[in-house]
Write a protein that holds these residues in place. Structure first.
Motif, PDB file in Angstrom:
ATOM      1  N   TRP A   1       0.820  -1.217   0.000  1.00 18.91           N
ATOM      2  CA  TRP A   1       0.000   0.000   0.000  1.00 18.91           C
ATOM      3  C   TRP A   1       0.853   1.266   0.000  1.00 18.91           C
ATOM      4  CZ3 TRP A   1      -4.513   0.499  -1.815  1.00 18.91           C
ATOM      5  CH2 TRP A   1      -5.428  -0.554  -1.759  1.00 18.91           C
ATOM      6  N   LEU A   2       1.972   1.233   0.730  1.00 23.44           N
ATOM      7  CA  LEU A   2       2.794   2.448   0.737  1.00 23.44           C
ATOM      8  C   LEU A   2       3.335   2.743  -0.666  1.00 23.44           C
ATOM      9  CD1 LEU A   2       3.920   4.772   2.377  1.00 23.44           C
ATOM     10  CD2 LEU A   2       5.965   3.403   2.772  1.00 23.44           C
ATOM     11  N   SER A   3       3.847   1.708  -1.335  1.00 29.45           N
ATOM     12  CA  SER A   3       4.397   1.952  -2.678  1.00 29.45           C
ATOM     13  C   SER A   3       3.285   2.340  -3.649  1.00 29.45           C
ATOM     14  CB  SER A   3       5.190   0.743  -3.185  1.00 29.45           C
ATOM     15  OG  SER A   3       4.457  -0.444  -3.071  1.00 29.45           O
TER      16      SER A   3
ATOM     17  N   LYS B   1       1.045   6.694  -6.892  1.00 28.91           N
ATOM     18  CA  LYS B   1      -0.077   7.608  -7.208  1.00 28.91           C
ATOM     19  C   LYS B   1       0.364   9.070  -7.128  1.00 28.91           C
ATOM     20  CE  LYS B   1      -4.033   5.451  -7.857  1.00 28.91           C
ATOM     21  NZ  LYS B   1      -3.589   4.881  -9.091  1.00 28.91           N
ATOM     22  N   GLU B   2       1.285   9.365  -6.209  1.00 33.91           N
ATOM     23  CA  GLU B   2       1.732  10.747  -6.006  1.00 33.91           C
ATOM     24  C   GLU B   2       2.870  11.123  -6.949  1.00 33.91           C
ATOM     25  OE1 GLU B   2       0.530  13.069  -4.010  1.00 33.91           O
ATOM     26  OE2 GLU B   2      -0.977  11.861  -2.983  1.00 33.91           O
TER      27      GLU B   2
ATOM     28  N   ARG C   1      -1.731   5.358   3.647  1.00 30.92           N
ATOM     29  CA  ARG C   1      -2.173   6.666   3.127  1.00 30.92           C
ATOM     30  C   ARG C   1      -1.736   7.789   4.079  1.00 30.92           C
ATOM     31  NH1 ARG C   1      -3.288   8.984  -1.617  1.00 30.92           N
ATOM     32  NH2 ARG C   1      -1.938  10.522  -0.704  1.00 30.92           N
ATOM     33  N   GLN C   2      -1.910   7.530   5.398  1.00 32.37           N
ATOM     34  CA  GLN C   2      -1.489   8.561   6.370  1.00 32.37           C
ATOM     35  C   GLN C   2       0.019   8.788   6.312  1.00 32.37           C
ATOM     36  OE1 GLN C   2      -2.883   8.478  10.411  1.00 32.37           O
ATOM     37  NE2 GLN C   2      -4.988   8.849   9.747  1.00 32.37           N
ATOM     38  N   MET C   3       0.757   7.688   6.156  1.00 30.75           N
ATOM     39  CA  MET C   3       2.224   7.801   6.092  1.00 30.75           C
ATOM     40  C   MET C   3       2.635   8.616   4.867  1.00 30.75           C
ATOM     41  SD  MET C   3       4.960   6.746   7.648  1.00 30.75           S
ATOM     42  CE  MET C   3       6.704   6.838   7.299  1.00 30.75           C
ATOM     43  N   ALA C   4       2.020   8.323   3.725  1.00 30.21           N
ATOM     44  CA  ALA C   4       2.350   9.053   2.494  1.00 30.21           C
ATOM     45  C   ALA C   4       1.984  10.535   2.664  1.00 30.21           C
ATOM     46  CB  ALA C   4       1.612   8.443   1.306  1.00 30.21           C
ATOM     47  N   ASP C   5       0.796  10.804   3.199  1.00 32.61           N
ATOM     48  CA  ASP C   5       0.361  12.202   3.372  1.00 32.61           C
ATOM     49  C   ASP C   5       1.247  12.932   4.383  1.00 32.61           C
ATOM     50  OD1 ASP C   5      -1.629  11.883   1.562  1.00 32.61           O
ATOM     51  OD2 ASP C   5      -3.226  11.605   3.030  1.00 32.61           O
ATOM     52  N   HIS C   6       1.742  12.207   5.350  1.00 35.12           N
ATOM     53  CA  HIS C   6       2.636  12.824   6.337  1.00 35.12           C
ATOM     54  C   HIS C   6       3.950  13.230   5.670  1.00 35.12           C
ATOM     55  CE1 HIS C   6       4.369  13.687  10.200  1.00 35.12           C
ATOM     56  NE2 HIS C   6       5.363  12.836   9.985  1.00 35.12           N
TER      57      HIS C   6
ATOM     58  N   HIS D   1       0.927  16.083   6.816  1.00 31.62           N
ATOM     59  CA  HIS D   1      -0.331  15.843   7.537  1.00 31.62           C
ATOM     60  C   HIS D   1      -0.030  15.030   8.789  1.00 31.62           C
ATOM     61  CE1 HIS D   1      -3.140  16.283   3.784  1.00 31.62           C
ATOM     62  NE2 HIS D   1      -2.471  17.378   4.075  1.00 31.62           N
ATOM     63  N   PRO D   2      -0.830  15.217   9.846  1.00 25.56           N
ATOM     64  CA  PRO D   2      -0.549  14.444  11.067  1.00 25.56           C
ATOM     65  C   PRO D   2      -0.929  12.971  10.909  1.00 25.56           C
ATOM     66  CG  PRO D   2      -2.534  15.770  11.330  1.00 25.56           C
ATOM     67  CD  PRO D   2      -1.974  16.130   9.988  1.00 25.56           C
ATOM     68  N   ILE D   3      -0.274  12.150  11.706  1.00 26.12           N
ATOM     69  CA  ILE D   3      -0.622  10.722  11.784  1.00 26.12           C
ATOM     70  C   ILE D   3      -1.493  10.559  13.022  1.00 26.12           C
ATOM     71  CG2 ILE D   3       0.394   8.438  12.271  1.00 26.12           C
ATOM     72  CD1 ILE D   3       2.807   9.490  10.565  1.00 26.12           C
TER      73      ILE D   3
END
Ligand SMILES: Cc1cc2nc3c(=O)[nH]c(=O)nc-3n(C[C@H](O)[C@H](O)[C@H](O)COP(=O)(O)OP(=O)(O)OC[C@H]3O[C@@H](n4cnc5c(N)ncnc54)[C@H](O)[C@@H]3O)c2cc1C
Length: 355
Positions: free
Chosen positions: A16-18, A23-24, A325-330, A335-337
């Motif tokens: 999921w992280l990759s 996607k980004e 998703r949270q890790m990528a956005d962080h 963005h906060p985790i």
């Protein structure tokens, strides 16, 4: 070679992280040793909305369950595979106490738990003296489809290195990491149970948990349900094949399957099933669980070029997409985790000397 991210591990967390990094539009490489008994290669993939003997809702159910449904469907469409399906769990009560506790939950108007209307519906298939209830909807993430299909996608993009990552070859600068000829802005460890040996994170309260399972051929069983009575039986993608498990051991000497589990589970199946079955395989894996049953997500407080996405415990199928998703956005947008998952809740312990 210069890249944005180096991801260690392609279990469901690294997958999921990759996926989100791709996607980004970020550049990345994934290193994975393809360990056959990695947790994600053995898990049943159940995403159960309730947990424990009291059938209470799982942590962050309102956010995590819809997120999982939407993200696995999207991934499945993109990879042209079946990534998630909806079932219900038929819960055959193994004891009068468990029956009472299930009925109490229904009386409390607990979400997801129901009486099963026709109590004789399963009598041609199973022995069950104390009746049954139903939990729904329950999802199955088809990890046996997802992990190889995403691996193939990574390979075709030449972003997968199939080898053992050796941390002795990792060096840090102020703003990057270097591994052999790869220089990356960050390295993120999604290495499951092995993460407990990582010198940067080994002080985290990991609590690995051993679990075994059998793969059984049971041709006569309808596949629209998951069945539960002490053990759980989950239909696999191959028609007639079922995942049967599991047990939970916090203390263990080996990651190998045991004769004891096999004998006990075969006996249970003989006592429970009225249809014939044969055992096709017996496996064992270690869940990357944590003492306080919350994952480890985020960047190291002292070495911000190093991150972790781990500690998914018994619930990696639902937690991994949400926290990836949270890790990528962080990392990308600061963005906060979620504070209960943020690895910085252990910043004091992680600030001790690395050895
Ligand atoms: C018997 C059993 C049943 C389960 N059933 C369920 C279930 O029904 N539902 C559910 O949600 N969860 C279930 N789980 C838990 C679930 O499997 C985990 O939460 C999840 O798979 C963890 O995923 P991960 O990617 O974090 O770790 P892992 O799956 O362990 O992946 C880590 C990856 O890193 C690689 N790796 C590690 N070290 C290195 C290295 N040094 N170099 C290169 N590669 C490396 C490994 O090969 C692996 O691919 C079950 C687990 C077990 C054992």
């Amino acid at each position: 070679m210069y890249i944005d991210y180096l991801v260690i591990g392609q279990g469901i967390s690294g997958t999921w992280l990759s996926y989100y990094l791709q996607k980004e539009g970020k550049s990345f490489l994934v290193i994975d040793n393809n360990k056959p008994n990695a947790s994600s290669r053995l898990a049943a993939g159940i995403i159960n909305p309730v947990t424990g003997r009291r059938h209470v809702e799982v942590w962050l159910a309102d956010e995590i369950l819809p997120f999982a449904w939407q993200s696995y469907n999207q991934l499945g469409n993109e990879l042209d595979i079946s990534a998630i399906s909806t079932k219900s769990v038929i819960d055959f009560f193994p004891s009068p106490q468990m029956k009472l506790s299930f009925q109490k939950r229904i009386e409390e108007k607990g979400n997801f738990v129901f009486d099963y209307p026709d109590q004789n519906h399963f009598t041609s298939l199973f022995h069950y003296e104390l009746g049954c209830g139903e939990v729904k909807p329950v999802y199955i993430a088809h990890l046996e489809n997802i992990i190889p299909a995403w691996r193939q996608k990574l390979k075709s993009g030449s972003v997968l290195i199939e080898e053992q990552f050796d941390i002795d070859n990792l060096s840090l600068t102020a703003t990057s990491v270097q591994y052999k000829d790869i220089v990356a802005e960050k390295i993120i460890f999604c290495d499951g149970y092995d993460g407990g040996n990582n010198p940067y994170f080994k002080l985290l309260p990991f609590a690995p948990n051993k679990g075994e399972l059998l793969i059984a051929e049971i041709p006569g069983l309808p596949t629209n349900h998951i069945y539960k009575k002490g053990m759980i039986m989950v239909p696999l993608a191959t028609p007639g094949m079922w995942w049967v498990g599991s047990n939970y051991h916090w203390e263990f000497d080996t990651d190998q399957p045991t004769k004891e589990f096999r004998e006990k589970t075969e006996q249970l199946l003989r006592d429970w099933l009225k249809v014939p079955f044969t055992i096709a395989a017996h496996h064992c894996g270690i869940r990357p669980a944590t003492l306080e049953r919350r994952p480890f997500v985020g960047l190291h407080p002292v070495y911000p070029a190093i991150g972790i996405l781990n500690g998914m415990g018994t619930k990696g199928s639902s937690l991994a997409p949400f926290f990836a998703r949270q890790m990528a956005d962080h990392m990308l947008y600061n963005h906060p985790i979620h504070p209960e998952a943020d690895v910085n809740r252990f910043s004091r312990i992680l600030s001790r000397n690395i050895s």
